[in-house]
Scaffold this motif. Structure first.
Motif, mmCIF file in Angstrom:
data_model
loop_
_atom_site.group_PDB
_atom_site.id
_atom_site.type_symbol
_atom_site.label_atom_id
_atom_site.label_comp_id
_atom_site.label_asym_id
_atom_site.label_seq_id
_atom_site.Cartn_x
_atom_site.Cartn_y
_atom_site.Cartn_z
ATOM 1 N N PHE A 239 -4.885 -55.126 28.237
ATOM 2 C CA PHE A 239 -3.851 -55.627 29.141
ATOM 3 C C PHE A 239 -3.006 -54.484 29.705
ATOM 4 O O PHE A 239 -2.693 -54.451 30.896
ATOM 5 N N LEU A 240 -2.666 -53.511 28.847
ATOM 6 C CA LEU A 240 -1.858 -52.371 29.326
ATOM 7 C C LEU A 240 -2.621 -51.594 30.393
ATOM 8 O O LEU A 240 -2.060 -51.171 31.400
ATOM 9 N N ARG A 241 -3.930 -51.408 30.149
ATOM 10 C CA ARG A 241 -4.756 -50.648 31.102
ATOM 11 C C ARG A 241 -4.867 -51.397 32.429
ATOM 12 O O ARG A 241 -4.717 -50.813 33.502
ATOM 13 N N LEU A 242 -5.070 -52.702 32.355
ATOM 14 C CA LEU A 242 -5.299 -53.488 33.576
ATOM 15 C C LEU A 242 -4.013 -53.763 34.352
ATOM 16 O O LEU A 242 -4.023 -53.887 35.573
ATOM 17 N N SER A 243 -2.900 -53.852 33.648
ATOM 18 C CA SER A 243 -1.648 -54.248 34.308
ATOM 19 C C SER A 243 -0.698 -53.077 34.561
ATOM 20 O O SER A 243 0.205 -53.183 35.379
ATOM 21 N N GLY A 244 -0.880 -51.964 33.825
ATOM 22 C CA GLY A 244 0.067 -50.845 33.953
ATOM 23 C C GLY A 244 1.394 -51.132 33.280
ATOM 24 O O GLY A 244 2.378 -50.424 33.498
ATOM 25 N N ALA A 245 1.451 -52.177 32.437
ATOM 26 C CA ALA A 245 2.712 -52.545 31.787
ATOM 27 C C ALA A 245 3.116 -51.507 30.741
ATOM 28 O O ALA A 245 2.297 -50.725 30.256
ATOM 29 N N SER A 246 4.396 -51.532 30.407
ATOM 30 C CA SER A 246 4.917 -50.691 29.331
ATOM 31 C C SER A 246 4.870 -51.493 28.037
ATOM 32 O O SER A 246 5.074 -52.702 28.051
ATOM 33 N N LEU A 247 4.592 -50.822 26.920
ATOM 34 C CA LEU A 247 4.434 -51.550 25.649
ATOM 35 C C LEU A 247 5.691 -51.468 24.794
ATOM 36 O O LEU A 247 6.156 -50.382 24.433
ATOM 37 N N ALA A 331 -1.595 -66.618 21.622
ATOM 38 C CA ALA A 331 -1.588 -65.411 22.474
ATOM 39 C C ALA A 331 -2.971 -64.757 22.522
ATOM 40 O O ALA A 331 -3.308 -64.106 23.519
ATOM 41 N N PHE A 332 -3.764 -64.902 21.464
ATOM 42 C CA PHE A 332 -5.125 -64.334 21.495
ATOM 43 C C PHE A 332 -5.912 -64.967 22.645
ATOM 44 O O PHE A 332 -6.573 -64.273 23.408
ATOM 45 N N GLN A 333 -5.809 -66.289 22.738
ATOM 46 C CA GLN A 333 -6.554 -66.990 23.793
ATOM 47 C C GLN A 333 -5.979 -66.698 25.175
ATOM 48 O O GLN A 333 -6.709 -66.436 26.128
ATOM 49 N N VAL A 334 -4.650 -66.742 25.255
ATOM 50 C CA VAL A 334 -4.015 -66.550 26.576
ATOM 51 C C VAL A 334 -4.307 -65.146 27.101
ATOM 52 O O VAL A 334 -4.702 -64.972 28.262
ATOM 53 N N MET A 335 -4.140 -64.131 26.251
ATOM 54 C CA MET A 335 -4.309 -62.755 26.746
ATOM 55 C C MET A 335 -5.772 -62.446 27.060
ATOM 56 O O MET A 335 -6.057 -61.667 27.972
ATOM 57 N N ALA A 336 -6.714 -63.082 26.307
ATOM 58 C CA ALA A 336 -8.134 -62.890 26.643
ATOM 59 C C ALA A 336 -8.398 -63.427 28.047
ATOM 60 O O ALA A 336 -9.086 -62.795 28.860
ATOM 61 N N LYS A 337 -7.817 -64.578 28.357
ATOM 62 C CA LYS A 337 -8.005 -65.190 29.675
ATOM 63 C C LYS A 337 -7.326 -64.345 30.766
ATOM 64 O O LYS A 337 -7.911 -64.081 31.826
ATOM 65 N N VAL A 338 -6.096 -63.898 30.479
ATOM 66 C CA VAL A 338 -5.359 -63.081 31.463
ATOM 67 C C VAL A 338 -6.139 -61.795 31.745
ATOM 68 O O VAL A 338 -6.301 -61.384 32.901
ATOM 69 N N ASN A 339 -6.640 -61.158 30.687
ATOM 70 C CA ASN A 339 -7.405 -59.907 30.877
ATOM 71 C C ASN A 339 -8.656 -60.160 31.718
ATOM 72 O O ASN A 339 -9.005 -59.345 32.572
ATOM 73 N N LEU A 342 -7.595 -60.413 35.277
ATOM 74 C CA LEU A 342 -7.221 -59.102 35.824
ATOM 75 C C LEU A 342 -8.463 -58.248 36.053
ATOM 76 O O LEU A 342 -8.565 -57.538 37.052
ATOM 77 N N GLU A 343 -9.399 -58.327 35.105
ATOM 78 C CA GLU A 343 -10.657 -57.554 35.225
ATOM 79 C C GLU A 343 -11.395 -57.997 36.487
ATOM 80 O O GLU A 343 -11.858 -57.159 37.273
ATOM 81 N N ALA A 344 -11.477 -59.322 36.680
ATOM 82 C CA ALA A 344 -12.194 -59.846 37.851
ATOM 83 C C ALA A 344 -11.506 -59.384 39.136
ATOM 84 O O ALA A 344 -12.159 -59.049 40.122
ATOM 85 N N ARG A 345 -10.186 -59.338 39.123
ATOM 86 C CA ARG A 345 -9.452 -58.942 40.329
ATOM 87 C C ARG A 345 -9.657 -57.462 40.644
ATOM 88 O O ARG A 345 -9.713 -57.072 41.796
ATOM 89 N N SER A 346 -9.773 -56.641 39.569
ATOM 90 C CA SER A 346 -9.871 -55.191 39.811
ATOM 91 C C SER A 346 -11.305 -54.764 40.168
ATOM 92 O O SER A 346 -11.511 -53.670 40.661
ATOM 93 N N SER A 347 -12.286 -55.630 39.886
ATOM 94 C CA SER A 347 -13.686 -55.202 40.164
ATOM 95 C C SER A 347 -14.135 -55.699 41.539
ATOM 96 O O SER A 347 -13.495 -56.481 42.183
#
Ligand SMILES: Cc1cc2nc3c(=O)[nH]c(=O)nc-3n(C[C@H](O)[C@H](O)[C@H](O)COP(=O)(O)OP(=O)(O)OC[C@H]3O[C@@H](n4cnc5c(N)ncnc54)[C@H](O)[C@@H]3O)c2cc1C
Length: 347
Positions: A239-247, A331-339, A342-347
């Motif tokens: 998620f950090l890699r795909l979104s550029g968010a701060s941790l 959150a495991f399920q939600v973040m897997a879906k969000v990632n 994001l992956e689909a959007r970046s490719s």
């Protein structure tokens, strides 16, 4: 009548003012307007006069007097040269008020420069205003108490917290700076180079739009009775890699690493901790995951614009008015879906 100097410095390119410097310029322009005061911008750090002119172009539209201390000796941050440069700029401007970004470069020298000029300094300033006097605002007691400070003493140095003003964004124009000469002090420190962590390892990104907070729930037993720390680590890093968010992290999660437990996320340290005994970063949005939202943690979210949380617990602290939106979900399920999205959007 006040004379305002905005002390700025260049970034690692050597010819561009840092974002925090441009924020200080905005503060200077606003304050000078309120006080009808003379405004000077001092630039520290370009390796040459040409580089100083290039940096000054970004603030030429302010109409301020432009001064610079440049040269190879000032191109590297170092106490002796930075303090001498800052002192020379403040003297040349005959400044009564000096505004500067609270960057690591200036935090190190600003108090010394103020002392050399017989002045005073206040730090962590978040806002400036003027009526009869100039008032500077800062927070105390872990951002719970806000104070307005006013001083008779001059010169008055004010270090501004990053993210409290919009970066100055006037039309760039050709600029000619006045070069301020500095008699070099004895220099004992030689800068041999810079060592910085790999880009992927830098999880704290103050300029990111989003703060992503991981809580201790990522390392707890999940509904299947198992711990899934490896999966948690992959989800968070992806998620950090795909979104550029701060941790950011809750204290409970950061403490686990310090205490050497096995089930921990190796990329987290206490530097990531948000809260009463951690940091209070400024981001437009924040997303909390697997974190209960207790008050000592949430007090670190004071300067987060929009707060969202994902927690399994419908009675967690976030749901009690501390977040704008709470997803009661895994959150495991939600973040897997969000990632995946994001992956689909970046490719
Ligand atoms: C003096 C003092 C100072 C403190 N300073 C700080 C501070 O600076 N910062 C700080 O953070 N804390 C601080 N604390 C500690 C704070 O009070 C809390 O104990 C801490 O924030 C709890 O961390 P947590 O919410 O991550 O963990 P927990 O309280 O263990 O909460 C974990 C949450 O994860 C949820 N969860 C588990 N699995 C999932 C899943 N699959 N999906 C979604 N949710 C899930 C659970 O429902 C639970 O709500 C301080 C305490 C004291 C006394």
């Amino acid at each position: 009548m006040e004379t305002i100097l905005v002390l700025t410095h260049v970034d690692e390119t050597g010819s561009t003012l840092t974002k925090a410097s441009l924020e200080a310029v905005t503060a200077g322009v606003e304050l000078a307007g309120q006080l009808s005061a003379k405004l000077t911008i001092g630039i520290l750090g370009p390796a040459s006069v040409e580089a100083a002119n290039a940096a000054a172009g970004a603030v030429a539209a302010t109409g301020a007097r432009l001064l610079a201390v440049s040269g190879e000796a000032f191109a590297q941050p170092r106490y002796a040269t930075d303090a001498a440069g800052g002192e020379a700029l403040a003297r040349a401007a005959q400044a009564s008020i000096v505004l500067a970004p609270g960057s690591s470069r200036f935090v190190r020298v600003a108090a010394g420069v103020a002392h050399r000029l017989g002045g005073f300094i206040d730090t962590h300033i978040t806002a400036l205003s003027s009526n009869d006097s100039v008032d500077a605002t800062r927070w105390f007691y872990r951002q719970r108490v806000e104070a307005a400070i006013s001083r008779e003493a001059r010169p008055w140095f004010l270090l501004l917290d990053a993210g409290t003003h919009a970066p100055f964004a006037g039309e760039p124009a050709a600029a000619q700076v006045e070069a301020v000469t500095v008699t070099l002090p004895p220099v004992r420190t030689t800068v041999e180079g810079l060592r910085s962590p790999m880009r992927d390892a830098q999880t704290i990104r103050p300029d990111a739009k989003l703060l992503f907070v991981a809580g201790a729930g990522w390392t707890k037993k999940q509904p299947d009775g198992q711990i899934h720390v490896a999966v948690a680590g992959e989800l968070i890093l992806s998620f950090l890699r795909l979104s550029g968010a701060s941790l950011g992290s809750s204290k409970s999660l950061a403490d686990q690493k310090a205490e050497g437990e096995e089930s921990v996320l190796p990329f987290l340290s206490h530097m990531n901790q948000i809260g009463q005994t951690g940091s209070t970063p400024r981001h437009a949005k924040g997303l909390s995951t697997c974190c209960h939202g207790e008050e000592p943690h949430v007090v670190g979210w004071r300067f987060i614009g929009e707060r969202r949380a994902i927690s399994l617990d419908p009675n967690c602290g976030w749901t009690r008015g501390k977040a704008d939106v709470v997803y009661v979900a895994d959150a495991f399920q939600v973040m897997a879906k969000v990632n995946a999205l994001l992956e689909a959007r970046s490719s």
